[in-house]
Motif scaffolding. Structure first.
Motif, PDB file in Angstrom:
ATOM      1  N   VAL A  19      16.232  -8.875 -14.760  1.00  8.20           N
ATOM      2  CA  VAL A  19      17.282  -7.938 -14.372  1.00  8.20           C
ATOM      3  C   VAL A  19      16.674  -6.759 -13.606  1.00  8.20           C
ATOM      4  O   VAL A  19      17.199  -6.331 -12.572  1.00  8.20           O
ATOM      5  CB  VAL A  19      18.048  -7.440 -15.616  1.00  8.20           C
ATOM      6  N   LEU A  20      15.548  -6.242 -14.102  1.00  9.85           N
ATOM      7  CA  LEU A  20      14.891  -5.110 -13.437  1.00  9.85           C
ATOM      8  C   LEU A  20      14.357  -5.513 -12.066  1.00  9.85           C
ATOM      9  O   LEU A  20      14.558  -4.792 -11.078  1.00  9.85           O
ATOM     10  CB  LEU A  20      13.752  -4.590 -14.314  1.00  9.85           C
ATOM     11  N   VAL A  21      13.699  -6.669 -11.996  1.00 10.69           N
ATOM     12  CA  VAL A  21      13.146  -7.134 -10.714  1.00 10.69           C
ATOM     13  C   VAL A  21      14.260  -7.369  -9.706  1.00 10.69           C
ATOM     14  O   VAL A  21      14.156  -6.988  -8.528  1.00 10.69           O
ATOM     15  CB  VAL A  21      12.311  -8.413 -10.921  1.00 10.69           C
ATOM     16  N   GLY A  22      15.347  -7.999 -10.151  1.00 13.53           N
ATOM     17  CA  GLY A  22      16.466  -8.258  -9.255  1.00 13.53           C
ATOM     18  C   GLY A  22      17.089  -6.985  -8.713  1.00 13.53           C
ATOM     19  O   GLY A  22      17.559  -6.958  -7.575  1.00 13.53           O
ATOM     20  N   PHE A  23      17.081  -5.924  -9.522  1.00 22.03           N
ATOM     21  CA  PHE A  23      17.618  -4.647  -9.044  1.00 22.03           C
ATOM     22  C   PHE A  23      16.669  -3.980  -8.059  1.00 22.03           C
ATOM     23  O   PHE A  23      17.074  -3.534  -6.987  1.00 22.03           O
ATOM     24  CB  PHE A  23      17.897  -3.712 -10.218  1.00 22.03           C
ATOM     25  N   LEU A  24      15.388  -3.917  -8.418  1.00 22.04           N
ATOM     26  CA  LEU A  24      14.415  -3.249  -7.551  1.00 22.04           C
ATOM     27  C   LEU A  24      14.261  -3.973  -6.214  1.00 22.04           C
ATOM     28  O   LEU A  24      14.031  -3.341  -5.180  1.00 22.04           O
ATOM     29  CB  LEU A  24      13.063  -3.155  -8.257  1.00 22.04           C
ATOM     30  N   ALA A  25      14.402  -5.303  -6.226  1.00 24.72           N
ATOM     31  CA  ALA A  25      14.218  -6.079  -4.992  1.00 24.72           C
ATOM     32  C   ALA A  25      15.306  -5.789  -3.968  1.00 24.72           C
ATOM     33  O   ALA A  25      15.103  -6.003  -2.766  1.00 24.72           O
ATOM     34  CB  ALA A  25      14.186  -7.576  -5.311  1.00 24.72           C
ATOM     35  N   ARG A  26      16.469  -5.305  -4.412  1.00 20.56           N
ATOM     36  CA  ARG A  26      17.543  -5.016  -3.445  1.00 20.56           C
ATOM     37  C   ARG A  26      17.488  -3.589  -2.908  1.00 20.56           C
ATOM     38  O   ARG A  26      18.227  -3.251  -1.980  1.00 20.56           O
ATOM     39  CB  ARG A  26      18.911  -5.323  -4.071  1.00 20.56           C
ATOM     40  N   LEU A  27      16.612  -2.753  -3.468  1.00 20.41           N
ATOM     41  CA  LEU A  27      16.525  -1.367  -3.006  1.00 20.41           C
ATOM     42  C   LEU A  27      16.069  -1.217  -1.550  1.00 20.41           C
ATOM     43  O   LEU A  27      16.585  -0.364  -0.832  1.00 20.41           O
ATOM     44  CB  LEU A  27      15.597  -0.560  -3.916  1.00 20.41           C
ATOM     45  N   PRO A  28      15.078  -2.013  -1.070  1.00 22.20           N
ATOM     46  CA  PRO A  28      14.628  -1.810   0.312  1.00 22.20           C
ATOM     47  C   PRO A  28      15.731  -1.935   1.356  1.00 22.20           C
ATOM     48  O   PRO A  28      15.732  -1.198   2.340  1.00 22.20           O
ATOM     49  CB  PRO A  28      13.560  -2.894   0.497  1.00 22.20           C
ATOM     50  N   LEU A  29      16.671  -2.844   1.153  1.00 21.87           N
ATOM     51  CA  LEU A  29      17.773  -2.966   2.107  1.00 21.87           C
ATOM     52  C   LEU A  29      18.605  -1.688   2.101  1.00 21.87           C
ATOM     53  O   LEU A  29      19.052  -1.223   3.154  1.00 21.87           O
ATOM     54  CB  LEU A  29      18.640  -4.175   1.762  1.00 21.87           C
ATOM     55  N   ALA A  30      18.806  -1.117   0.905  1.00 19.02           N
ATOM     56  CA  ALA A  30      19.567   0.122   0.798  1.00 19.02           C
ATOM     57  C   ALA A  30      18.798   1.307   1.356  1.00 19.02           C
ATOM     58  O   ALA A  30      19.389   2.293   1.801  1.00 19.02           O
ATOM     59  CB  ALA A  30      19.927   0.376  -0.667  1.00 19.02           C
ATOM     60  N   MET A  31      17.467   1.246   1.336  1.00 21.30           N
ATOM     61  CA  MET A  31      16.629   2.337   1.820  1.00 21.30           C
ATOM     62  C   MET A  31      16.399   2.273   3.324  1.00 21.30           C
ATOM     63  O   MET A  31      16.187   3.308   3.973  1.00 21.30           O
ATOM     64  CB  MET A  31      15.264   2.299   1.119  1.00 21.30           C
ATOM     65  N   SER A  32      16.443   1.075   3.881  1.00 21.31           N
ATOM     66  CA  SER A  32      15.934   0.872   5.237  1.00 21.31           C
ATOM     67  C   SER A  32      16.749   1.564   6.319  1.00 21.31           C
ATOM     68  O   SER A  32      16.183   2.131   7.263  1.00 21.31           O
ATOM     69  CB  SER A  32      15.838  -0.624   5.538  1.00 21.31           C
ATOM     70  N   GLN A  33      18.079   1.539   6.202  1.00 17.06           N
ATOM     71  CA  GLN A  33      18.894   2.063   7.298  1.00 17.06           C
ATOM     72  C   GLN A  33      18.689   3.565   7.482  1.00 17.06           C
ATOM     73  O   GLN A  33      18.408   4.035   8.591  1.00 17.06           O
ATOM     74  CB  GLN A  33      20.373   1.750   7.050  1.00 17.06           C
ATOM     75  N   LEU A  34      18.795   4.333   6.379  1.00 16.92           N
ATOM     76  CA  LEU A  34      18.573   5.771   6.477  1.00 16.92           C
ATOM     77  C   LEU A  34      17.115   6.065   6.807  1.00 16.92           C
ATOM     78  O   LEU A  34      16.805   6.978   7.585  1.00 16.92           O
ATOM     79  CB  LEU A  34      18.963   6.457   5.165  1.00 16.92           C
ATOM     80  N   GLY A  35      16.199   5.261   6.253  1.00 19.87           N
ATOM     81  CA  GLY A  35      14.778   5.463   6.530  1.00 19.87           C
ATOM     82  C   GLY A  35      14.453   5.292   7.996  1.00 19.87           C
ATOM     83  O   GLY A  35      13.705   6.095   8.579  1.00 19.87           O
ATOM     84  N   VAL A  36      15.011   4.264   8.619  1.00 24.07           N
ATOM     85  CA  VAL A  36      14.776   4.026  10.041  1.00 24.07           C
ATOM     86  C   VAL A  36      15.383   5.140  10.879  1.00 24.07           C
ATOM     87  O   VAL A  36      14.767   5.630  11.834  1.00 24.07           O
ATOM     88  CB  VAL A  36      15.358   2.653  10.453  1.00 24.07           C
ATOM     89  N   LEU A  37      16.594   5.557  10.529  1.00 28.66           N
ATOM     90  CA  LEU A  37      17.245   6.639  11.284  1.00 28.66           C
ATOM     91  C   LEU A  37      16.383   7.897  11.282  1.00 28.66           C
ATOM     92  O   LEU A  37      16.140   8.501  12.341  1.00 28.66           O
ATOM     93  CB  LEU A  37      18.617   6.933  10.675  1.00 28.66           C
TER      94      LEU A  37
END
Length: 405
Positions: A19-37
Motif C-alpha cells: 500500500v505504501l509503495v503503491g502510494f509513493l510510486a504515484r507521487l512523481p506524476l503528481a510532482m512532475s507538472q509543477l516541477g517542470v513549470l
C-alpha cells in the motif's frame, strides 16, 4: 461490512508495504507538472515557456497512457511499468541537463514530452490488481468497491502531496533539487511497484480467464471518458482561477496550497463512499455526484478573495473523489478482464486531456476578465457532467447489468 473492517481486510491481503509503495510510486506524476513549470520558468525567465513544457508533459502522458495500459494487459505490468519507471526517471534527468545547458527551451519541451510519454500511471495500474488480489476472498465485490474507493482517495492525496513536496523542495533548495527528487522517487518506488508479486498475480489472472475479446471502446466507455474529461477540466480551471486570485493578492506561491484544499475534501469523501449501500447503484451515484459537482461549483462565481475561496474549494472537493471513483469503478465493471489496464489508463488519459483543455480555456478567459470567467469554466464543466451522466444513464445501466449477468 463496515468501511473500517473492509479496509482492514483489504490491506491485510497485501500487507502495508504494498500500500505504501503503491502510494509513493504515484507521487512523481503528481510532482512532475509543477516541477517542470518552475524549473523551466526559473531558468528561462518565462512562465510561458514553463507552462508550455508542463503542458507538453501532461498531454504526452495522456496520449501514451492507453498504449502502456494495452501493453501491460498483453505482457504484464512487471516489465512494462519497470521500463516506464526507469525511462521516466532518465528523461527527467535529461530535462534537468538541457535546462541548465542554455539550449533553446524548445528542447526542454521535447524532453518534457518524452518524460510524460513514458511516465507510468500507477493509480490505474494499481486498480487493475485488486480484483485478482481479492479473487479468493469472501465478499469480493464489496472489497473491490472498497479498493476503488481507496485508490480514488490515494490519487487525490497524491495530487495534494505532490505539489506540496515540490514547493518544499524549491523552498529548501531549488526547482532542480525538487525535480531530481521526483526522478529518484520514480526510479526507486516505481520499480518496486513494478516488481511486486501482485503484478505477476494480476497478469496470471488475465491469462487464466481465457478471454480473448479485444473489445475496448464501447459507448459506455466513451461516456465514462467524457466524464473524466469533465473532471480534468474542473482541475485545470480551478487551478487557473486560484492562480489569478493568489497572484492578485501578491502571493502566487499560495496557488498550490489552495488547490490542495480541493483534494482534502475529496480524500475524506472518497474514503467514506465505501460505506454506501449496494442499492445505490453506480449509474445512480454518477448522476447524483454530477449534480453535487455542479451545485458546489456555483459558489466559485461569487468568490473575490482567497479568504472566500478556501471554504468553497474545501466543500467542492467533497464531490470530486466520489465522482471519479464511480467512473473508474464503472469502467472496471464494464470492461473485459483482459482489457482493464487499457480501460483504466484510457480514463486517466481523458482526465489529463481535460486538465489541459480546462486550463487553456480558463487561462484565456482569465486574461480577459480575471478569476470569475475562469471559474465559470468549472461551472460549465459541472453542467456537462450532469448532461453526460443523466443522458447516458441507460447505456451505463444496461452495460453494467449485461456484464454482471
Amino acid at each position: 461490512m463496515s468501511p473500517l473492517t473492509g479496509y482492514k481486510r483489504l490491506f491485510g491481503l497485501t500487507g502495508p508495504t504494498y500500500v505504501l509503495v503503491g502510494f509513493l510510486a504515484r507521487l512523481p506524476l503528481a510532482m512532475s507538472q509543477l516541477g517542470v513549470l518552475l524549473l523551466v520558468a526559473g531558468t528561462t525567465g518565462s512562465y510561458g515557456a514553463g507552462g508550455a513544457c508542463a503542458g507538453a508533459l501532461a498531454i504526452a502522458n495522456a496520449v501514451g497512457a492507453p498504449f502502456w495500459g494495452t501493453a501491460a494487459d498483453r505482457v504484464g505490468q512487471r516489465s512494462v511499468v519497470l521500463l516506464q519507471s526507469l525511462a521516466g526517471a532518465a528523461a527527467m534527468i535529461v530535462l534537468l541537463v538541457l535546462t541548465h545547458a542554455g539550449v533553446p527551451w524548445g528542447w526542454s519541451a521535447v524532453a518534457s514530452a518524452a518524460a510524460g510519454l513514458v511516465m507510468p500511471q500507477v493509480g490505474p495500474m494499481a486498480r487493475v490488481r485488486w480484483r485478482p488480489i481479492t479473487a479468493r476472498s469472501e465478499h469480493q465485490k464489496k472489497l473491490v468497491d472498497i479498493a476503488f474507493s481507496y485508490e480514488g482517495a490515494a490519487d487525490e492525496a497524491s495530487f495534494v502531496l505532490g505539489p506540496a513536496l515540490i514547493g518544499l523542495g524549491v523552498s529548501l533548495a531549488s526547482p532542480s533539487f525538487a525535480l531530481s527528487a521526483a526522478a529518484v522517487v520514480l526510479a526507486v518506488f516505481g520499480a518496486w511497484f513494478a516488481l511486486h508479486p501482485t503484478a505477476v498475480q494480476a497478469h496470471d489472472a488475465h491469462e487464466d480467464t481465457g478471454i480473448h475479446d479485444l473489445t475496448l471502446v464501447t459507448p459506455a466507455l466513451i461516456l465514462l471518458c467524457a466524464s473524466q474529461l469533465v473532471i480534468g477540466a474542473v482541475f485545470g480551471s480551478v487551478q487557473t482561477g486560484t492562480s489569478v486570485l493568489a497572484t492578485d493578492a501578491g502571493q502566487p506561491g499560495l496557488t498550490g496550497y489552495f488547490h490542495a484544499l480541493l483534494g482534502v475534501g475529496s480524500v475524506v469523501a472518497g474514503l467514506s463512499i465505501a460505506g454506501l449501500p449496494d442499492r445505490f447503484t453506480l449509474p445512480a451515484r454518477l448522476r447524483w455526484f454530477a449534480v453535487a459537482l455542479l451545485v458546489l461549483a456555483v459558489p466559485l462565481l461569487l468568490v473575490d478573495s482567497l479568504a472566500l475561496l478556501a471554504p468553497v474549494l474545501l466543500v467542492l472537493g467533497v464531490s470530486v473523489a466520489p465522482y471519479m471513483i464511480t467512473t473508474f469503478t464503472l469502467g472496471e465493471r464494464i470492461t473485459p478482464p483482459a482489457r482493464t489496464g487499457a480501460a483504466m489508463t484510457l480514463l486517466a488519459a481523458a482526465t489529463g486531456l481535460g486538465y489541459a483543455v480546462g486550463a487553456a480555456i480558463a487561462g484565456r478567459l482569465a486574461d480577459w476578465g480575471g478569476q470569475t470567467p475562469a471559474f465559470a469554466v468549472t461551472v460549465a464543466a459541472g453542467v456537462v457532467a450532469v448532461v453526460v451522466s443523466w443522458g447516458g444513464s441507460r447505456v451505463l445501466a444496461r452495460t453494467a447489468e449485461r456484464v454482471s449477468a
